[in-house]
Design a protein around this motif. Sequence first.
Motif, PDB file in Angstrom:
ATOM      1  N   PRO A  96      31.901  40.653  17.776  1.00  0.00           N
ATOM      2  CA  PRO A  96      31.087  39.912  18.282  1.00  0.00           C
ATOM      3  C   PRO A  96      30.512  38.498  17.612  1.00  0.00           C
ATOM      4  O   PRO A  96      30.562  38.894  16.160  1.00  0.00           O
ATOM      5  CB  PRO A  96      29.670  40.729  18.351  1.00  0.00           C
ATOM      6  CG  PRO A  96      30.232  42.050  18.456  1.00  0.00           C
ATOM      7  CD  PRO A  96      31.415  42.220  17.559  1.00  0.00           C
ATOM      8  N   GLU A  97      30.835  37.487  17.937  1.00  0.00           N
ATOM      9  CA  GLU A  97      30.400  36.084  17.100  1.00  0.00           C
ATOM     10  C   GLU A  97      29.515  35.369  17.958  1.00  0.00           C
ATOM     11  O   GLU A  97      29.536  35.233  19.151  1.00  0.00           O
ATOM     12  CB  GLU A  97      31.641  35.522  16.923  1.00  0.00           C
ATOM     13  CG  GLU A  97      32.795  36.117  16.156  1.00  0.00           C
ATOM     14  CD  GLU A  97      33.978  35.236  15.978  1.00  0.00           C
ATOM     15  OE1 GLU A  97      34.309  34.758  15.001  1.00  0.00           O
ATOM     16  OE2 GLU A  97      34.781  35.169  17.069  1.00  0.00           O
ATOM     17  N   ALA A  98      28.650  34.518  17.318  1.00  0.00           N
ATOM     18  CA  ALA A  98      27.813  33.698  17.891  1.00  0.00           C
ATOM     19  C   ALA A  98      28.652  32.633  18.780  1.00  0.00           C
ATOM     20  O   ALA A  98      28.116  32.256  20.058  1.00  0.00           O
ATOM     21  CB  ALA A  98      26.968  32.753  17.073  1.00  0.00           C
ATOM     22  N   ASP A 127      42.009  37.791  34.599  1.00  0.00           N
ATOM     23  CA  ASP A 127      42.086  39.278  34.484  1.00  0.00           C
ATOM     24  C   ASP A 127      40.717  39.855  35.208  1.00  0.00           C
ATOM     25  O   ASP A 127      40.719  40.627  36.096  1.00  0.00           O
ATOM     26  CB  ASP A 127      42.234  39.704  33.195  1.00  0.00           C
ATOM     27  CG  ASP A 127      43.485  39.589  32.597  1.00  0.00           C
ATOM     28  OD1 ASP A 127      44.408  39.308  33.464  1.00  0.00           O
ATOM     29  OD2 ASP A 127      43.971  40.043  31.412  1.00  0.00           O
ATOM     30  N   LEU A 128      39.594  39.237  34.723  1.00  0.00           N
ATOM     31  CA  LEU A 128      38.257  39.648  35.070  1.00  0.00           C
ATOM     32  C   LEU A 128      38.053  39.339  36.682  1.00  0.00           C
ATOM     33  O   LEU A 128      37.515  40.097  37.515  1.00  0.00           O
ATOM     34  CB  LEU A 128      37.020  38.929  34.479  1.00  0.00           C
ATOM     35  CG  LEU A 128      37.054  39.158  32.913  1.00  0.00           C
ATOM     36  CD1 LEU A 128      35.927  38.415  32.160  1.00  0.00           C
ATOM     37  CD2 LEU A 128      36.549  40.587  32.692  1.00  0.00           C
ATOM     38  N   LEU A 129      38.687  38.119  37.211  1.00  0.00           N
ATOM     39  CA  LEU A 129      38.425  37.822  38.591  1.00  0.00           C
ATOM     40  C   LEU A 129      39.587  38.836  39.443  1.00  0.00           C
ATOM     41  O   LEU A 129      38.706  39.462  40.434  1.00  0.00           O
ATOM     42  CB  LEU A 129      38.730  36.552  38.744  1.00  0.00           C
ATOM     43  CG  LEU A 129      37.753  35.380  38.290  1.00  0.00           C
ATOM     44  CD1 LEU A 129      38.500  34.046  38.361  1.00  0.00           C
ATOM     45  CD2 LEU A 129      36.602  35.501  39.013  1.00  0.00           C
ATOM     46  N   TRP A 183      27.665  35.888  36.291  1.00  0.00           N
ATOM     47  CA  TRP A 183      28.753  37.200  36.452  1.00  0.00           C
ATOM     48  C   TRP A 183      29.644  36.801  35.448  1.00  0.00           C
ATOM     49  O   TRP A 183      30.078  37.839  34.802  1.00  0.00           O
ATOM     50  CB  TRP A 183      29.073  37.570  37.821  1.00  0.00           C
ATOM     51  CG  TRP A 183      30.299  38.644  37.824  1.00  0.00           C
ATOM     52  CD1 TRP A 183      29.539  40.041  37.688  1.00  0.00           C
ATOM     53  CD2 TRP A 183      31.382  38.536  37.705  1.00  0.00           C
ATOM     54  NE1 TRP A 183      30.869  40.633  37.593  1.00  0.00           N
ATOM     55  CE2 TRP A 183      32.013  39.918  37.721  1.00  0.00           C
ATOM     56  CE3 TRP A 183      32.341  37.424  37.702  1.00  0.00           C
ATOM     57  CZ2 TRP A 183      33.317  40.122  37.554  1.00  0.00           C
ATOM     58  CZ3 TRP A 183      33.736  37.618  37.613  1.00  0.00           C
ATOM     59  CH2 TRP A 183      34.215  38.826  37.379  1.00  0.00           C
ATOM     60  N   LEU A 184      30.400  35.934  35.683  1.00  0.00           N
ATOM     61  CA  LEU A 184      31.689  35.383  34.673  1.00  0.00           C
ATOM     62  C   LEU A 184      31.357  35.189  33.239  1.00  0.00           C
ATOM     63  O   LEU A 184      32.011  36.024  32.467  1.00  0.00           O
ATOM     64  CB  LEU A 184      32.381  34.151  35.200  1.00  0.00           C
ATOM     65  CG  LEU A 184      33.603  33.781  34.475  1.00  0.00           C
ATOM     66  CD1 LEU A 184      34.588  35.020  34.424  1.00  0.00           C
ATOM     67  CD2 LEU A 184      34.176  32.645  34.964  1.00  0.00           C
ATOM     68  N   ARG A 185      30.035  34.651  33.122  1.00  0.00           N
ATOM     69  CA  ARG A 185      29.843  34.237  31.884  1.00  0.00           C
ATOM     70  C   ARG A 185      29.241  35.807  30.967  1.00  0.00           C
ATOM     71  O   ARG A 185      29.899  36.087  30.179  1.00  0.00           O
ATOM     72  CB  ARG A 185      28.356  33.606  31.569  1.00  0.00           C
ATOM     73  CG  ARG A 185      27.934  33.099  30.229  1.00  0.00           C
ATOM     74  CD  ARG A 185      26.481  32.615  30.430  1.00  0.00           C
ATOM     75  NE  ARG A 185      25.534  33.650  30.687  1.00  0.00           N
ATOM     76  CZ  ARG A 185      25.251  34.327  29.877  1.00  0.00           C
ATOM     77  NH1 ARG A 185      25.876  34.612  28.842  1.00  0.00           N
ATOM     78  NH2 ARG A 185      24.435  35.426  30.356  1.00  0.00           N
ATOM     79  N   GLU A 186      28.666  36.576  31.553  1.00  0.00           N
ATOM     80  CA  GLU A 186      28.375  37.910  30.997  1.00  0.00           C
ATOM     81  C   GLU A 186      29.600  38.960  30.871  1.00  0.00           C
ATOM     82  O   GLU A 186      29.639  39.432  29.819  1.00  0.00           O
ATOM     83  CB  GLU A 186      27.340  38.730  32.010  1.00  0.00           C
ATOM     84  CG  GLU A 186      26.040  38.048  32.155  1.00  0.00           C
ATOM     85  CD  GLU A 186      25.085  38.734  33.181  1.00  0.00           C
ATOM     86  OE1 GLU A 186      25.665  39.688  33.727  1.00  0.00           O
ATOM     87  OE2 GLU A 186      23.856  38.246  33.141  1.00  0.00           O
ATOM     88  N   ARG A 187      30.507  38.873  31.864  1.00  0.00           N
ATOM     89  CA  ARG A 187      31.628  39.797  31.602  1.00  0.00           C
ATOM     90  C   ARG A 187      32.706  39.037  30.726  1.00  0.00           C
ATOM     91  O   ARG A 187      33.054  39.699  29.830  1.00  0.00           O
ATOM     92  CB  ARG A 187      32.383  39.613  32.798  1.00  0.00           C
ATOM     93  CG  ARG A 187      31.809  40.416  34.128  1.00  0.00           C
ATOM     94  CD  ARG A 187      31.416  41.902  33.920  1.00  0.00           C
ATOM     95  NE  ARG A 187      32.738  42.524  33.574  1.00  0.00           N
ATOM     96  CZ  ARG A 187      33.722  43.232  34.365  1.00  0.00           C
ATOM     97  NH1 ARG A 187      33.390  43.081  35.856  1.00  0.00           N
ATOM     98  NH2 ARG A 187      34.491  43.530  34.055  1.00  0.00           N
ATOM     99  N   LEU A 188      32.670  37.674  30.620  1.00  0.00           N
ATOM    100  CA  LEU A 188      33.625  37.291  29.629  1.00  0.00           C
ATOM    101  C   LEU A 188      33.070  37.265  28.195  1.00  0.00           C
ATOM    102  O   LEU A 188      33.855  37.487  27.157  1.00  0.00           O
ATOM    103  CB  LEU A 188      33.749  35.687  29.895  1.00  0.00           C
ATOM    104  CG  LEU A 188      34.658  34.885  28.926  1.00  0.00           C
ATOM    105  CD1 LEU A 188      36.122  35.645  28.853  1.00  0.00           C
ATOM    106  CD2 LEU A 188      34.834  33.418  29.516  1.00  0.00           C
ATOM    107  N   LEU A 189      31.735  37.165  28.032  1.00  0.00           N
ATOM    108  CA  LEU A 189      31.249  37.330  26.842  1.00  0.00           C
ATOM    109  C   LEU A 189      31.443  38.772  26.214  1.00  0.00           C
ATOM    110  O   LEU A 189      31.718  39.186  25.058  1.00  0.00           O
ATOM    111  CB  LEU A 189      29.722  37.203  26.752  1.00  0.00           C
ATOM    112  CG  LEU A 189      28.824  37.432  25.534  1.00  0.00           C
ATOM    113  CD1 LEU A 189      29.466  36.428  24.403  1.00  0.00           C
ATOM    114  CD2 LEU A 189      27.299  36.829  25.690  1.00  0.00           C
ATOM    115  N   ARG A 190      31.178  39.909  27.138  1.00  0.00           N
ATOM    116  CA  ARG A 190      31.331  41.166  26.900  1.00  0.00           C
ATOM    117  C   ARG A 190      32.918  41.362  26.321  1.00  0.00           C
ATOM    118  O   ARG A 190      33.084  42.012  25.561  1.00  0.00           O
ATOM    119  CB  ARG A 190      30.899  42.339  28.158  1.00  0.00           C
ATOM    120  CG  ARG A 190      31.206  43.612  27.630  1.00  0.00           C
ATOM    121  CD  ARG A 190      30.558  44.314  28.916  1.00  0.00           C
ATOM    122  NE  ARG A 190      29.637  43.820  29.868  1.00  0.00           N
ATOM    123  CZ  ARG A 190      29.693  43.786  31.263  1.00  0.00           C
ATOM    124  NH1 ARG A 190      30.472  44.636  31.697  1.00  0.00           N
ATOM    125  NH2 ARG A 190      28.589  43.406  31.998  1.00  0.00           N
TER     126      ARG A 190
END
Length: 109
Positions: free
Chosen positions: A37-39, A95-97, A22-29
């Motif tokens: 967007p960068e690789a 912030d996401l948490l 969940w964190l990976r997806e939200r942080l990437l977004r």
Amino acid sequence: MTEPIPAITLPRPENPQLEGEWLRERLLRWLDTEFIPEAVNQKIAQRAAQIFVRQRMEGENDLGSLVIAIVTEMQSYDFSNSFYGEFAIANAVSDLLLESLGIDKCCGQ
């Protein structure tokens, strides 16, 4: 005299791997929308999520300690191909948490 800000404790993890995903997806977004967007954003989000999951599996539930762990461990990451640095990543995770807990990141309520 002002009162100290109370610590924010996350609930005990039921599934740290799922939390990490969940964190990976939200942080990437977040990374992709803040600038461009960068690789490299995928690698940054993956690394931050790995640190988070390991800390949670080791029993860390204090948000402040999790943020410090992310800052500390991300210092060894090469951010030369990114707009970001370890502090921006750790603050974004915080912030996401906070958002996921329904806590206003501005005023702690």
